[in-house]
Scaffold this motif. Structure first.
Motif, PDB file in Angstrom:
ATOM      1  N   MET A   1       0.649  -1.172   0.128  1.00 15.41           N
ATOM      2  CA  MET A   1       0.188  -0.265  -0.631  1.00 15.41           C
ATOM      3  C   MET A   1       0.963   1.335   0.261  1.00 15.41           C
ATOM      4  O   MET A   1       1.746   1.009   1.172  1.00 15.41           O
ATOM      5  N   VAL A   2       0.658   2.170  -0.737  1.00 13.73           N
ATOM      6  CA  VAL A   2       1.205   3.333  -1.434  1.00 13.73           C
ATOM      7  C   VAL A   2       1.040   4.254  -0.425  1.00 13.73           C
ATOM      8  O   VAL A   2      -0.806   4.883  -0.188  1.00 13.73           O
ATOM      9  N   GLU A   3       1.579   5.252   0.489  1.00 15.66           N
ATOM     10  CA  GLU A   3       1.550   6.472   1.525  1.00 15.66           C
ATOM     11  C   GLU A   3       0.830   7.588   0.994  1.00 15.66           C
ATOM     12  O   GLU A   3       1.243   8.195   0.127  1.00 15.66           O
ATOM     13  N   GLU A   4       0.031   7.877   1.551  1.00 18.09           N
ATOM     14  CA  GLU A   4      -0.919   9.241   0.292  1.00 18.09           C
ATOM     15  C   GLU A   4       0.298  10.106   1.316  1.00 18.09           C
ATOM     16  O   GLU A   4       0.088   9.870   2.541  1.00 18.09           O
ATOM     17  N   LEU A   5       0.604  11.012   0.645  1.00 21.57           N
ATOM     18  CA  LEU A   5       1.673  12.747   1.496  1.00 21.57           C
ATOM     19  C   LEU A   5       0.397  13.260   1.542  1.00 21.57           C
ATOM     20  O   LEU A   5      -1.100  13.573   1.003  1.00 21.57           O
ATOM     21  N   GLU A   6      -0.162  14.262   2.849  1.00 24.50           N
ATOM     22  CA  GLU A   6      -0.573  15.032   2.952  1.00 24.50           C
ATOM     23  C   GLU A   6      -0.686  16.312   2.886  1.00 24.50           C
ATOM     24  O   GLU A   6       0.584  17.217   2.492  1.00 24.50           O
ATOM     25  N   THR A   7      -1.581  17.026   1.788  1.00 20.69           N
ATOM     26  CA  THR A   7      -1.473  17.879   1.012  1.00 20.69           C
ATOM     27  C   THR A   7      -1.964  19.425   1.705  1.00 20.69           C
ATOM     28  O   THR A   7      -2.936  18.901   2.250  1.00 20.69           O
ATOM     29  N   ARG A   8      -1.743  20.357   0.893  1.00 15.79           N
ATOM     30  CA  ARG A   8      -2.740  21.773   1.191  1.00 15.79           C
ATOM     31  C   ARG A   8      -2.126  22.600   0.608  1.00 15.79           C
ATOM     32  O   ARG A   8      -1.276  22.554  -0.443  1.00 15.79           O
ATOM     33  N   LYS A   9      -3.062  23.160   0.346  1.00 14.22           N
ATOM     34  CA  LYS A   9      -3.111  24.916  -0.369  1.00 14.22           C
ATOM     35  C   LYS A   9      -2.557  25.946   0.164  1.00 14.22           C
ATOM     36  O   LYS A   9      -2.652  26.360   0.917  1.00 14.22           O
ATOM     37  N   CYS A  10      -1.314  26.625  -1.428  1.00 13.94           N
ATOM     38  CA  CYS A  10      -0.827  27.696  -1.192  1.00 13.94           C
ATOM     39  C   CYS A  10      -1.794  28.625  -0.810  1.00 13.94           C
ATOM     40  O   CYS A  10      -2.855  28.797  -2.332  1.00 13.94           O
ATOM     41  N   VAL A  11      -1.689  29.506  -0.509  1.00  9.81           N
ATOM     42  CA  VAL A  11      -3.009  30.616  -0.236  1.00  9.81           C
ATOM     43  C   VAL A  11      -2.771  31.921  -1.228  1.00  9.81           C
ATOM     44  O   VAL A  11      -3.618  32.753  -1.837  1.00  9.81           O
ATOM     45  N   TRP A  12      -1.096  31.887  -1.742  1.00 10.34           N
ATOM     46  CA  TRP A  12      -0.439  32.662  -2.624  1.00 10.34           C
ATOM     47  C   TRP A  12      -0.690  32.570  -3.223  1.00 10.34           C
ATOM     48  O   TRP A  12      -1.350  33.214  -5.110  1.00 10.34           O
ATOM     49  N   GLU A  21       6.590  20.780   1.988  1.00 10.80           N
ATOM     50  CA  GLU A  21       6.471  22.114   1.071  1.00 10.80           C
ATOM     51  C   GLU A  21       6.079  23.485   1.008  1.00 10.80           C
ATOM     52  O   GLU A  21       6.198  24.598   0.558  1.00 10.80           O
ATOM     53  N   LEU A  22       5.484  23.936   2.290  1.00  8.63           N
ATOM     54  CA  LEU A  22       5.129  24.940   2.751  1.00  8.63           C
ATOM     55  C   LEU A  22       5.174  25.387   4.106  1.00  8.63           C
ATOM     56  O   LEU A  22       5.731  24.445   4.942  1.00  8.63           O
ATOM     57  N   LEU A  23       4.845  26.410   3.986  1.00 12.51           N
ATOM     58  CA  LEU A  23       5.421  27.318   5.355  1.00 12.51           C
ATOM     59  C   LEU A  23       3.961  27.479   6.330  1.00 12.51           C
ATOM     60  O   LEU A  23       3.141  27.957   5.558  1.00 12.51           O
ATOM     61  N   ARG A  24       4.306  26.945   7.279  1.00 13.10           N
ATOM     62  CA  ARG A  24       2.439  27.320   8.527  1.00 13.10           C
ATOM     63  C   ARG A  24       2.854  28.527   9.143  1.00 13.10           C
ATOM     64  O   ARG A  24       3.533  29.271   9.282  1.00 13.10           O
ATOM     65  N   PHE A  25       1.187  29.385   8.704  1.00 11.22           N
ATOM     66  CA  PHE A  25       0.911  30.814   9.666  1.00 11.22           C
ATOM     67  C   PHE A  25      -0.512  30.695  10.382  1.00 11.22           C
ATOM     68  O   PHE A  25      -1.063  30.227   9.706  1.00 11.22           O
ATOM     69  N   VAL A  26       0.273  31.243  11.149  1.00  9.78           N
ATOM     70  CA  VAL A  26      -1.157  31.345  12.443  1.00  9.78           C
ATOM     71  C   VAL A  26      -1.456  33.264  12.209  1.00  9.78           C
ATOM     72  O   VAL A  26      -1.060  33.941  12.294  1.00  9.78           O
TER      73      VAL A  26
END
Length: 191
Positions: A1-12, A21-26
Motif C-alpha cells: 500500500m502506498v502512503e499518500e502525502l498530506e497536501t495543503r494549498k498555498c494561499v498565495w 513544501e509549505l510554511l505554516r502561519f497563523v
C-alpha cells in the motif's frame, strides 16, 4: 500500500503541495501573523509555499492577505528574515540531535571512511571549505546528496567542535528528520 502525502494549498499561489513544501502561519485574534511551523499557536492557520522569493513578493504588496483571509492581517516587515532565522535554527538543531544520537560523523578522514563503507545518508560541507578538500570529497561522494548551508564557524559553534568543515549523517532513523530540516532551509533560500 502506498502512503499518500498530506497536501495543503498555498494561499498565495493556489498550488496544492505536500506539507513539507509549505510554511505554516497563523493569524492571531488581534490580526498579527506569526510563523507556526510547530503547529502550536491558536488562531487561523494558512500555508505559503516554502520560498523566500515568494515571501518577499508577498511582503511588497499592500495588505495582500486581507482579501484572501477575509481579515485584517498584520505581518512584520522583517518576516522573510524571521522565517529564514527559524529554518536555519531548526536545521542546526536537527544536526545537533543527530550528533547526540551518535549518527553524525565529522572530520575529513572519518567522513571519507563513512562514505566508503556506505554508511552515510548525506553530506554537509561548510560554505567556506577549501577547494582542494571539496574536490577530494566530491570524488568520493559522487552520487551523494550534499548540503552547503553553513560556514565553518557556525558548524563548529553548533556542534561544539573546532574546525568543522565536513560532516555526514549516518543512515539511521533520525537521518530523515535531519535531511528534511536541511532541505526545508535550503529550499527556502534557493526559491
Amino acid at each position: 500500500m502506498v502512503e499518500e502525502l498530506e497536501t495543503r494549498k498555498c494561499v498565495w499561489t493556489g498550488k496544492a503541495l505536500n506539507k513539507a513544501e509549505l510554511l505554516r502561519f497563523v493569524v492571531l485574534k488581534n490580526g498579527t501573523c506569526l510563523p507556526d511551523f510547530n503547529k502550536k499557536l491558536d488562531g487561523r492557520g494558512f500555508y505559503l509555499s516554502n520560498s523566500k522569493l515568494l515571501l518577499n513578493e508577498l511582503m511588497e504588496k499592500k495588505k495582500p492577505l486581507n482579501k484572501i483571509l477575509h481579515k485584517d492581517v498584520i505581518m512584520a516587515e522583517d518576516m522573510p528574515q524571521v522565517v529564514e532565522n527559524i529554518l536555519c535554527k531548526k536545521a542546526l538543531d536537527a544536526l545537533n540531535l543527530t550528533r547526540k544520537a551518535g549518527d553524525l560523523v565529522w572530520g575529513f578522514e572519518k567522513v571519507k571512511e563513512c562514505i566508503k563503507k556506505g554508511k552515510a545518508a548525506f553530506l554537509i560541507v561548510a560554505t567556506d571549505a577549501g577547494t582542494d578538500g571539496r574536490q577530494k570529497i566530491d570524488e568520493i561522494a559522487t552520487d551523494m546528496e550534499k548540503f552547503t548551508l553553513y560556514d565553518v564557524n557556525t558548524l563548529s559553534k553548533t556542534l561544539n567542535k573546532e574546525n568543522t568543515v565536513y560532516l555526514v549523517v549516518k543512515k539511521s532513523p533520525i537521518s530523515a528528520m535531519a535531511r528534511l530540516a536541511l532541505m526545508r532551509y535550503q529550499t527556502f533560500l534557493n526559491t
